[in-house]
Scaffold this motif. Structure first.
Motif, PDB file in Angstrom:
ATOM      1  N   LEU A 297     -27.881 -41.767 -28.742  1.00 18.22           N
ATOM      2  CA  LEU A 297     -28.983 -42.820 -28.952  1.00 18.22           C
ATOM      3  C   LEU A 297     -30.047 -41.932 -29.534  1.00 18.22           C
TER       4      LEU A 297
ATOM      5  N   THR B 242     -32.540 -51.553 -30.065  1.00 13.51           N
ATOM      6  CA  THR B 242     -31.868 -51.949 -28.778  1.00 13.51           C
ATOM      7  C   THR B 242     -31.362 -53.335 -28.582  1.00 13.51           C
TER       8      THR B 242
ATOM      9  N   ASN C 205     -29.331 -46.959 -20.153  1.00  8.40           N
ATOM     10  CA  ASN C 205     -29.991 -47.906 -20.812  1.00  8.40           C
ATOM     11  C   ASN C 205     -29.641 -47.537 -22.245  1.00  8.40           C
ATOM     12  N   TYR C 206     -28.398 -47.029 -22.260  1.00  4.50           N
ATOM     13  CA  TYR C 206     -28.083 -46.565 -23.577  1.00  4.50           C
ATOM     14  C   TYR C 206     -26.884 -47.112 -24.177  1.00  4.50           C
TER      15      TYR C 206
ATOM     16  N   SER D 222     -22.542 -46.578 -27.256  1.00  2.69           N
ATOM     17  CA  SER D 222     -23.876 -46.554 -27.204  1.00  2.69           C
ATOM     18  C   SER D 222     -24.305 -47.576 -28.028  1.00  2.69           C
ATOM     19  N   TRP D 223     -25.555 -48.038 -27.972  1.00  2.00           N
ATOM     20  CA  TRP D 223     -26.332 -49.071 -28.962  1.00  2.00           C
ATOM     21  C   TRP D 223     -26.260 -48.631 -30.312  1.00  2.00           C
TER      22      TRP D 223
END
Length: 137
Positions: free
Chosen positions: A4, A10, A76-77, A93-94
């Motif tokens: 990230l 996001t 959160n990734y 991952s995002w």
């Protein structure tokens, strides 16, 4: 590409569409993609698919009907999909999902060209590659 970065948009929405076998994902920059599960599976960022370095990629076949049976959040990734063929070692991952979504057309073309060059069919069953002793999957 797998990590990230501060500039990475996001997700604002993420939906697994089991029947149509696509992951729908919208990002904070306004982009939205429908990523087929098959594309996710053949481009999984796992060592099992990507190998441990350039030229070690394992060409995936027989993934047209694969589904995502579970989607586990990773901090959160990222998310970790569990695919119906048992594959579950790829962490998406995002920014990798953004890459898959934004580069879909090129990635499909590349995949189909690699199949043709290998004399393989998209729906051919996977042939186990012997001698791989990677502990990462």
């Amino acid at each position: 590409m797998a990590g990230l970065t501060p500039d990475t948009p996001t997700p604002t929405a993420l939906t697994v569409h089991a029947q149509s076998r696509v992951l729908e994902i919208a990002f904070s920059d306004g982009s939205a993609f429908r990523i087929p599960f098959e594309l996710m599976r053949v481009y999984s960022p796992s060592a099992e698919v990507q190998g441990h370095g350039p030229g070690q990629e394992v060409l995936q076949t027989g993934k047209r009907e694969v589904t995502v049976v579970e989607l586990e959040p990773i901090g959160n990734y990222a998310v970790k999909p569990v695919f119906s063929d048992g594959h579950e070692s790829g962490i998406f991952s995002w920014d990798y999902l953004y890459f898959l979504g934004s580069e879909q057309a090129r990635l499909w073309t590349d995949y189909l060209q690699r199949l043709e060059a290998a004399g393989m069919q998209r729906d051919a069953p996977m042939v186990a590659a012997g001698g791989h002793a990677c502990g990462s999957h």
